[in-house]
Structure formats: C-alpha cells, structure tokens
Design a protein around this motif. Structure first.
Motif, short mmCIF file in Angstrom:
data_model
loop_
_atom_site.label_atom_id
_atom_site.label_comp_id
_atom_site.label_asym_id
_atom_site.label_seq_id
_atom_site.Cartn_x
_atom_site.Cartn_y
_atom_site.Cartn_z
N THR A 286 0.95 -1.24 -0.02
CA THR A 286 0.15 0.10 -0.08
C THR A 286 0.86 1.30 0.00
O THR A 286 1.99 0.93 -0.37
N PHE A 287 0.27 2.40 0.00
CA PHE A 287 1.03 3.59 -0.07
C PHE A 287 2.16 4.03 0.91
O PHE A 287 1.89 3.52 2.12
N ALA A 288 3.23 4.63 0.56
CA ALA A 288 4.41 4.77 1.18
C ALA A 288 4.01 5.80 2.51
O ALA A 288 3.11 6.66 2.51
N ARG A 289 4.63 5.43 3.74
CA ARG A 289 4.86 6.44 4.84
C ARG A 289 5.98 7.00 5.07
O ARG A 289 7.05 6.27 5.16
N TYR A 290 6.23 8.20 5.30
CA TYR A 290 7.47 8.92 5.75
C TYR A 290 7.77 9.21 7.06
O TYR A 290 6.79 9.50 7.78
N ALA A 291 8.91 8.79 7.47
CA ALA A 291 9.10 8.77 9.03
C ALA A 291 9.55 10.41 9.16
O ALA A 291 10.12 10.90 8.45
N THR A 292 9.08 10.75 10.19
CA THR A 292 9.16 12.52 10.67
C THR A 292 10.03 12.53 11.78
O THR A 292 10.74 13.65 11.79
#
Length: 398
Positions: A286-292
């Motif tokens: 599924t869609f990428a998630r970016y670490a903040t």
C-alpha cells in the motif's frame, strides 16, 4: 540489514491467483525491514511483520502527507491522486468527519434491504439466462457498481463511460503515464460536473451531502471534493467487486470450507473476516509512509525523511499473530487482519463492504446452492498489471 547494502528489486515476483510470495515468510523471520527499489520513485523500507505494519500505519510519526514532498516509492508510473488517503491530521480529520456521518454501522444497516434486493435482482437475471453464467460481469461488477453509484448519486447508466477511467488509479504496467493522466482528468472532470449539478439541484445522495457540508461547514476545496468522491467511487466499484469475486474463488478452491459455510450459515460473519484476511486483494504494497523522526522497527533504524512500504498480504499471513496463518479457515476466531488498513486511514467503508459481501454470498447460496465453476479453476484468467488482484471472469454452472 544495513542500509548501505544495495536495495533489493521489488516486487519480488508477479502476483499469481491468490498466492502470497513465500519470500515474505522468510523475510518476517530473518529480515523483516528490507531496503527495496520499486519500479518508480526513490528507495524505501519494505515492512513485512504485522506489528511493524500497525506502527507504520497507525503511528503519527509516520506521515502520508510527506509523500507529496518526495518522489514516492511506488509501482505505478505516476503518483496517485489519493485525496484523503494522502493527508495527515488535521486535514485528514476534516474530510473524514464529513464522511463519518454516512459510513456508520447503523446507517449502513439501513441500506441492507436495498443491497440484498439488488443481489437477488441480479441473480434473477442469471437464472433467467440459464447456465453457464459469469459471476464477474453478471454479479460482482454490477452489484458493487450499483451500490456505490446509488450511495454517491452517480448515474449507474454512465458506468460504461467511467468504468474504464477507474483503472487509472491502480494500473502498474497496463497503462502509460499519458493514459493514466488522461483518464484521471476525465474522471475528475466527470465528478466535477456532477457536483455542479448537485449544487444547483441537491438530491438524497452522498455527493449532494458532501457539497452541502463543504459549503456550510468544513470548507473543502473543489479539488478535495472531486478527489474524495473519485476515491470513493473507485473503492466502492473496483475493490468491492474484486474482493467479492476473489472470495468466491477462494471458496471454490477450498470446497470443504464452502460446504461448511453452507451447512453452518451462522459462520458467515467469521467467514467474511477470514476472506478479508486470506485474499491478498492488494497484490503487493500500500502507499508509502514517511518517518518524521528517527524510528526503529524490528531492530532497523528508519531515519527521518525515509519511507516505509507496508506489505499487507505479508502482515495477514504473520505466524506470530495468526495460528496456521497460511490455512484458509472459516472457523478462525482470533483474526485481527489488516484487510481494511489500520490507523487514521483505515477504510471508512468497511461496514458497507462487509454487508455487500455477506448479502451477495447469502443470496448465491440460497438461490444457486449447487453452483460450481464451469471450467477448471487453474484455467481462470487474472487481470494483469494492476495493483488490485482480480479475476477477469468466473463462469459457473448449477
């Protein structure tokens, strides 16, 4: 694994029927967070364990909105216009609040008579035509399409016009960038015209309610409204029809489970959860998630600004969560599957999707109790080059 090593090419293999790549099981044991390179976009971390997936999908330190600032790792030639699926709070909350009034369990339950009636109407058509009949074009597609069109207020008779445009959302290799862009623009233009019409002449449908709520309360932009309605149409039409047809395939390929369900109809709610777990509807990730900020997952450091790709088919076969995870078991009790996602982006339409699958299966079992596939199961053809896994046809006799 050190992030200095060359990323592994992903996906590892082409999706075949309802198979889940056995490499996922090996990765869950030995390399649960793996650096990968997708066909498009930057490198990312592939996440394969259920627990890490819940963190990636549910922890606010992982952002969807940040994807807009990057060349997002993906399988599609172009980044997908995901509207609500591409937002973090508070923007996400604004859109979700608007939809939450519609997709309550109670509100969905009020739709049950209409949905059950539609399933029986379509089966009437199959019976009148006589065997063999195709459950994809004769039931799954028009059933899911009618329900979502009715809910949104999209004229069902327009579906031959817009149905082809919906593929642009999940096409990986079957469409060029130019084709995806053109079909997305056509779909958005069509929805925008509907919204103009509903603003002038409101009706008892979701698009009218969205326009009214936006104008009076939540102040969504026209772009937000159009993309949101488009995502709902795609999800309600394509993913529900695919889940239904794939569920029937899973039952046909496990005849002992099919017979059990017919003998014990009280298992239906549990069976639907197992179908949602077992069917790898999204072929890969599924869609990428970016670490903040820097975050550790299973001993691997994800640095701020790096992305993770959640492989939900892997999470739903995680042996540490599901007993006999590769077994299709309609009596399974403990089933915290991620078929509808997790966290703030968990599918709002889950109660509706469950009801649709239940209504269609119950109607089929009642009307065509001896139905069976009209051709060898291993000869059935599957859609190629799409993120959503689906049969092209499912011919049956009875």
């Amino acid at each position: 694994m050190s992030d200095q090593q060359a990323p592994r090419s992903y996906p590892f293999s082409e999706a075949a029927a309802l198979d889940v790549d056995p490499l996922y099981a090996e990765l869950r044991r030995e390399d649960p967070v793996l650096r990968v390179g997708c066909p498009f976009g930057e490198d990312a971390w592939l996440v394969t364990r259920h627990a890490d997936m819940k963190t990636a999908l549910g922890d606010p330190r992982f952002s969807r909105a940040k994807a807009a600032e990057h060349d997002e790792s993906r399988l599609t030639p172009l980044p997908i216009h995901t509207s609500i699926l591409g937002m973090d709070s508070p923007d996400h909350t604004r859109l979700r609040r608007l939809l939450a009034k519609v997709f309550t369990v109670r509100r969905v339950e009020l739709l049950r008579p209409r949905i059950e009636g539609e399933a029986h109407r379509l089966i009437d058509g199959l019976v009148a035509q006589g065997p063999p009949a195709d459950l994809m074009e004769g039931l799954a597609v028009p059933f899911a399409g009618t329900v979502v069109c009715d809910l949104l207020g999209v004229p069902f008779e327009d579906r031959e016009q817009f149905r082809g445009w919906l593929d642009a959302f999940s096409a990986t290799t079957v469409m060029t960038e130019e084709e995806i862009e053109a079909d997305t623009e056509r779909l958005h233009g069509y929805i925008a015209q509907l919204m103009v019409s509903r603003r002038e002449q409101p009706q008892d449908d979701l698009i009218s309610a969205m326009v009214k709520a936006s104008d009076e309360e939540d102040k969504l932009s026209e772009k937000e409204l159009v993309e949101l309605a488009s995502v709902l149409l795609i999800a309600g039409h394509e993913t529900v029809s695919a889940q239904l047809i794939d569920s029937l395939y899973a039952l046909f390929t496990h005849p002992e489970q099919l017979e059990l369900l017919k003998r014990r109809p009280e298992l239906m709610p549990r069976a639907i959860e197992e179908l949602l777990r077992y069917v790898p509807l999204i072929s890969h990730v599924t869609f990428a998630r970016y670490a903040t900020e820097d975050i550790e997952l299973s001993g691997t450091l994800i640095r701020a600004g790096e992305s993770v790709l959640p492989a939900i088919p892997s999470a739903n076969r995680d042996e540490s969560v599901f007993e006999n995870a590769d077994l299709f078991d309609l009596t399974r009790k403990h089933n915290p599957h991620l078929g509808f996602g997790y966290g703030i982006h968990r599918c709002l339409g889950a109660p509706l999707a469950r009801l649709e699958i239940q209504a269609a299966l119950e109607a089929l079992f009642a009307r065509l109790p001896d139905m069976r596939c009209a051709v060898p199961l291993n000869s059935l053809e599957w859609k190629d080059g799409m993120q959503v896994r689906s049969l092209l046809r499912l011919p049956i006799i009875w």
